[in-house]
Design a protein around this motif. Structure first.
Motif, PDB file in Angstrom:
ATOM      1  N   PHE A 142       0.936  -1.303  -0.042  1.00 16.91           N
ATOM      2  CA  PHE A 142       0.243  -0.006   0.114  1.00 16.91           C
ATOM      3  C   PHE A 142       0.950   1.331  -0.034  1.00 16.91           C
ATOM      4  CE2 PHE A 142      -3.379  -2.985   0.540  1.00 16.91           C
ATOM      5  CZ  PHE A 142      -4.453  -2.339   0.084  1.00 16.91           C
ATOM      6  N   ALA A 143       2.210   1.170   0.410  1.00 12.42           N
ATOM      7  CA  ALA A 143       2.857   2.243   0.185  1.00 12.42           C
ATOM      8  C   ALA A 143       3.232   2.458  -1.438  1.00 12.42           C
ATOM      9  CB  ALA A 143       4.499   2.077   0.673  1.00 12.42           C
ATOM     10  N   GLY A 144       3.156   1.548  -2.012  1.00  9.76           N
ATOM     11  CA  GLY A 144       3.281   1.378  -3.668  1.00  9.76           C
ATOM     12  C   GLY A 144       2.030   1.978  -4.144  1.00  9.76           C
ATOM     13  N   LEU A 145       0.969   1.731  -3.655  1.00 12.95           N
ATOM     14  CA  LEU A 145      -0.344   2.428  -4.195  1.00 12.95           C
ATOM     15  C   LEU A 145      -0.463   3.694  -4.025  1.00 12.95           C
ATOM     16  CD1 LEU A 145      -3.118  -0.481  -3.046  1.00 12.95           C
ATOM     17  CD2 LEU A 145      -2.017   0.104  -5.305  1.00 12.95           C
ATOM     18  N   ALA A 146       0.247   4.230  -2.524  1.00 17.14           N
ATOM     19  CA  ALA A 146       0.120   5.465  -2.273  1.00 17.14           C
ATOM     20  C   ALA A 146       0.848   6.370  -3.314  1.00 17.14           C
ATOM     21  CB  ALA A 146       0.521   5.742  -0.860  1.00 17.14           C
ATOM     22  N   ALA A 147       2.233   5.818  -3.731  1.00 16.73           N
ATOM     23  CA  ALA A 147       3.192   6.359  -4.452  1.00 16.73           C
ATOM     24  C   ALA A 147       2.588   6.505  -5.741  1.00 16.73           C
ATOM     25  CB  ALA A 147       4.533   5.671  -4.579  1.00 16.73           C
ATOM     26  N   ILE A 148       1.878   5.727  -6.211  1.00 14.89           N
ATOM     27  CA  ILE A 148       1.391   5.755  -7.689  1.00 14.89           C
ATOM     28  C   ILE A 148       0.038   6.767  -7.552  1.00 14.89           C
ATOM     29  CG2 ILE A 148      -0.136   4.436  -9.451  1.00 14.89           C
ATOM     30  CD1 ILE A 148       1.408   2.163  -8.854  1.00 14.89           C
ATOM     31  N   LEU A 149      -0.869   6.734  -6.379  1.00 12.40           N
ATOM     32  CA  LEU A 149      -1.920   7.529  -6.375  1.00 12.40           C
ATOM     33  C   LEU A 149      -1.605   9.065  -6.310  1.00 12.40           C
ATOM     34  CD1 LEU A 149      -4.233   5.477  -3.745  1.00 12.40           C
ATOM     35  CD2 LEU A 149      -4.522   6.083  -6.225  1.00 12.40           C
ATOM     36  N   GLY A 150      -0.267   9.425  -5.523  1.00 14.28           N
ATOM     37  CA  GLY A 150       0.218  10.507  -5.409  1.00 14.28           C
ATOM     38  C   GLY A 150       0.799  11.151  -6.560  1.00 14.28           C
ATOM     39  N   ALA A 151       1.437  10.159  -7.583  1.00 12.98           N
ATOM     40  CA  ALA A 151       1.947  10.616  -8.904  1.00 12.98           C
ATOM     41  C   ALA A 151       0.986  10.820  -9.844  1.00 12.98           C
ATOM     42  CB  ALA A 151       2.788   9.381  -9.267  1.00 12.98           C
ATOM     43  N   HIS A 152      -0.197  10.417  -9.659  1.00  6.59           N
ATOM     44  CA  HIS A 152      -1.439  10.464 -10.662  1.00  6.59           C
ATOM     45  C   HIS A 152      -2.180  11.894 -10.208  1.00  6.59           C
ATOM     46  CE1 HIS A 152      -1.580   6.959 -13.392  1.00  6.59           C
ATOM     47  NE2 HIS A 152      -0.375   6.705 -12.746  1.00  6.59           N
ATOM     48  N   GLY A 153      -2.074  12.380  -8.830  1.00  4.26           N
ATOM     49  CA  GLY A 153      -2.713  13.447  -8.277  1.00  4.26           C
ATOM     50  C   GLY A 153      -4.511  12.671  -8.281  1.00  4.26           C
ATOM     51  N   PHE A 154      -4.531  11.448  -7.753  1.00  6.46           N
ATOM     52  CA  PHE A 154      -5.808  10.799  -7.794  1.00  6.46           C
ATOM     53  C   PHE A 154      -6.776  11.655  -6.889  1.00  6.46           C
ATOM     54  CE2 PHE A 154      -8.456   7.257  -8.567  1.00  6.46           C
ATOM     55  CZ  PHE A 154      -9.039   7.073  -7.296  1.00  6.46           C
TER      56      PHE A 154
END
Length: 299
Positions: A142-154
């Motif tokens: 979920f740290a990985g998920l958070a990194a992608i979500l942050g990068a996408h500006g979800f």
């Protein structure tokens, strides 16, 4: 001694199970951008139902060629239908419509909260108490998920909420199906099991799609037909068989956590195929997720 497929058994983690899990992750990861592309040509119900029914037919033929029995004992029909609805039907419908509202990368990320629900459900249903390594694996994932979500500006805007809820619903259904498959195993050959589950899960979807959708198969380009073939063969005839084989060899929570590689593969392939962003956030997510998978397979 309790047989390994019975409730309460401690399933050992072997190389065969991990290999099948890797095949599953790659096959499903590639299919996210493929499905997102195809939904631009075919409605979700028609696309998901048609590819599923064709995949089930091919799997049934393969089972017969390999001399695997397609016979289902009467006592197993109830659990077979339940597994088909949860593992295939709900997932195909809800994820198909989620891709209408969400980019492929965001739909993938929301969908793969599935390991959290599977790990939580495996405790009361299977008695698989989460240990420290599995907790760390989930945190890494979920740290990985958070990194992608942050990068996408979800951002959970109103326009995206239907897609988010649909993806979460599909994730919950698949997680429950994963855990119940360990509690009440079918004891069917993997290819036969996949053929029946995919066929039962996708036939009503295909019928509904042809009745209510306006589908234009003639509009598919040569590349579109190639991707349609991959969605049929790669997703169903390869990845699903590998998934059922992995699930028979691994603890439910480990198998579920291991599929956390799928969103990373989906995001990376979406970046190249659909020109979605790929930057430091996605690279960080790759590191975190692979670390989570490594921890899960050591637990």
């Amino acid at each position: 001694m309790t047989p390994p497929n019975q409730p309460g058994a401690k399933t050992r983690i072997g190389p065969a199970g991990l290999a099948f899990l890797a095949i599953t992750s790659v096959g499903w990861g590639f299919n996210w951008p493929v499905t997102k592309f195809l939904i631009g040509y075919l409605p979700p119900l028609t696309l998901r139902g048609t590819t599923g029914v064709l995949g089930a037919i091919l799997l049934a033929i393969l089972a017969l060629v390999w001399r695997q029995s397609l016979r289902v004992p009467r006592a197993y029909w109830g659990r077979l239908v339940m597994a088909a609805i949860l593992n295939v039907g709900c997932w195909m419908v809800l994820m198909g419509f989620a891709l209408v509202y969400l980019p492929a990368s965001e739909a993938t990320l929301v969908a793969y909260t599935m390991p959290v629900w599977a790990s939580l459900l495996a405790w009361p249903i299977l008695g698989e108490r989460p240990n420290l390594l599995r907790v760390l694996a989930l945190l890494m994932a979920f740290a990985g998920l958070a990194a992608i979500l942050g990068a996408h500006g979800f951002a959970a805007s109103l326009s995206k909420l239907p897609g988010i809820f649909m993806a979460l619903g599909g994730a919950l259904g698949f997680a429950l199906g994963t855990v119940l498959a360990k509690k009440w195993p079918l004891h069917l050959p993997p290819v036969s099991s996949a053929a029946w589950q995919i066929g039962i899960g996708c036939l009503p979807i295909a019928i509904t799609g042809f009745l209510i959708d306006k589908s234009d198969f003639a509009g598919l380009t040569a590349n579109g037909w190639l991707l349609f073939g991959y969605s049929t063969v790669g997703q169903f005839c390869v990845a699903y068989v590998a998934w059922f084989a992995a699930l028979a060899r691994l603890p439910a929570s480990v198998a579920a956590i291991g599929t956390m590689a799928v969103p990373v593969i989906g995001v990376v392939t979406s970046a190249f195929a659909l020109h979605e962003p790929l930057g430091i956030g996605q690279i960080a997510a790759l590191v975190f997720t692979l670390a989570g998978v490594a921890l899960a397979t050591q637990s």
